[in-house]
Enzyme design. Sequence first.
Site, PDB file in Angstrom:
ATOM      1  NE  ARG A  73      -6.332  -5.211  -7.099  1.00 48.82           N
ATOM      2  CZ  ARG A  73      -6.718  -5.013  -5.840  1.00 48.82           C
ATOM      3  NH1 ARG A  73      -7.941  -4.595  -5.569  1.00 48.82           N
ATOM      4  NH2 ARG A  73      -5.878  -5.234  -4.853  1.00 48.82           N
ATOM      5  CB  CYS A 129      11.357  40.500   4.966  1.00 47.21           C
ATOM      6  SG  CYS A 129      12.941  39.990   5.659  1.00 47.21           S
TER       7      CYS A 129
HETATM    8  N1  3NM Z   1      -2.923  -1.124  -6.022  1.00 40.84           N
HETATM    9  P1  3NM Z   1      -8.208   3.580  -4.685  1.00 40.84           P
HETATM   10  S1  3NM Z   1      -3.257   0.781  -4.403  1.00 40.84           S
HETATM   11  C1  3NM Z   1      -5.215  -1.901  -6.564  1.00 40.84           C
HETATM   12  O1  3NM Z   1      -0.299   0.680  -4.500  1.00 40.84           O
HETATM   13  C2  3NM Z   1      -4.282  -1.008  -5.878  1.00 40.84           C
HETATM   14  O2  3NM Z   1      -0.157  -0.904  -5.940  1.00 40.84           O
HETATM   15  C3  3NM Z   1      -2.268  -0.263  -5.288  1.00 40.84           C
HETATM   16  O3  3NM Z   1      -7.614   2.091  -4.842  1.00 40.84           O
HETATM   17  C4  3NM Z   1      -0.792  -0.142  -5.230  1.00 40.84           C
HETATM   18  O4  3NM Z   1      -8.211   4.197  -6.031  1.00 40.84           O
HETATM   19  C5  3NM Z   1      -4.633   0.030  -5.029  1.00 40.84           C
HETATM   20  O5  3NM Z   1      -9.595   3.299  -4.181  1.00 40.84           O
HETATM   21  C6  3NM Z   1      -5.998   0.440  -4.667  1.00 40.84           C
HETATM   22  O6  3NM Z   1      -7.381   4.274  -3.666  1.00 40.84           O
HETATM   23  C7  3NM Z   1      -6.302   1.847  -5.140  1.00 40.84           C
END
Ligand code: 3NM
Length: 519
Positions: free
Chosen positions: A41, A452
């Site tokens: 990503r 209780c």
């Molecule tokens: N998507 P971490 S939250 C890439 O809610 C991504 O769809 C999300 O990162 C969603 O594990 C997120 O550091 C980031 O919290 C998650």
Amino acid sequence: MAQVDYSLYLVTDSTMIPESSTFLKQVEAAIENGATLVQLREKSISTLDFVDRAKQVHELTKKKGIPLIINDRIDVALAIDAEGVHIGQDDMPATLARKLLGPNKILGVTCSTPEEVKVVVTESVADYVGLGTVYQTNTKKDVTDPEGTGPLGIRKMLRVLGDYNSTATRQIRSVAIGGINHSNADKVLTQCQVGSHKLDGVAIVSCIMAAEDAAKATRDLLHVIKNPPAWTRGVSHGTNNAVLRTKVIELAEEKPLVHHITNNVVKNFSANVTLAIGASPIMSELPEEFEEFASGIPNIALVLNLGTPSESLMKIFKHALQVYNKYGKHVVFDPVACGASKARLQCTKALLNAGQMSVIKGNLGEIMAIRKLSSTYTPPASSSNGGDMRGVDSIAKLTEPEILSLAYEVARDFQAVVVITGEMNYVVDAYGSSVRVKGGNRLMGYITGTGCSLGSTIAAFLAAKADGSGDGDFYIFDAVVGALEVYNSAGYDAAQHASTPGSFMTQFIDNLYEHTSTY
Ligand code: 3NM
Ligand code: MG
């Protein structure tokens, strides 16, 4: 494609790599130590660099035989022949993505609401959904719910998916994402279950990508995922539960004190229960000595029981609450019959405003009444019409998901662990963690004070570590679950030996004694 293992899904982020490492080192450490799937990503990188990086990561995943998923960029995925693509709600529509990718690539879609899941199951072209945001995260700024939906929100989405999967020939799998780490991964997996339908895994960004030791972070996560704690496997009348055993040992070692300000009907019974489990009761309504107790005794907790309220008692309740709060000692609040009259509900409101409860324990009618204090709550249609209480007894009826939402909302509004008692008991915290503990036996309903005295038992478990070493919400949650387990298993076992209330009562006290001393 063979069955994909979604259990530990690494989602990369190149903006949070610790000084001591590199992007590729972090990803490799995760792959080598148990990540079962990787999503590349990248949000601000040239196409050239993206393709280059994708190739490098693909070498690592291929070596380990795990799939590589590319975020957003179908062109990049096709260019390097990655195993799949993950798209969000603002990306290419899933149906088009599927057309471009062909039938064999893995396609994942992010969903944040049950409605979005409905679209995915209707289109039926995705292989899995990423459900989020579970908990607050700093990693992604544009999430739908910055606070996180908690397991309850994920459950709502899973319900839609479960309905679909129960009849579909092609299953759509699921992972949860957002703020997942070592301390909550097991909770997410065990609490996001709707009937037999569960999450297939958790997706993790910062807990691995930003870790100083990404290898260890991955191994630790894998361990948590593969070994959920005993209580999360659905608590029954098991007496061989590891968490429970620790709690009972703490109880035996610490000999905690439970300060009761409780009603006249149950004082004797509650004192006997407290003694039976190895703690000591104090029944004090003398405000002058509260400060001395709360400040001077390390293992003490307070039970506030609204059973026989009066104007003078209200003053004593408030004073005690404030003193125990001042010294950081736990308070268990039992809002007995708080929905039975306006005056009682007023008393409940005044106490909840006056200080912080660690635990609020009540039957369904009581907790529904409390919910009405903090919002314009309208009970779900499935509940009884009119009042929720008959005297001190709850006559409300809700479905299990409604009970869990209700408890969560009260837990969140008052930042307390909420216990709803009944044939099934529910323990829910402000983060949406929940555990069910089976009720003991119906004969408990024939003995006054059994409700209780559960409060006394919870307070004793909390007080066992009230010196500060056991602080934190997770500790409270754990202690409450332990107390409920001991209490209800004693009730269950008592009913194996006694079938009428009088003999049941003695047997129950005996079992409480035995359950807390034979470990
Ligand atoms: N998507 P971490 S939250 C890439 O809610 C991504 O769809 C999300 O990162 C969603 O594990 C997120 O550091 C980031 O919290 C998650
Ligand atoms: Mg996207």
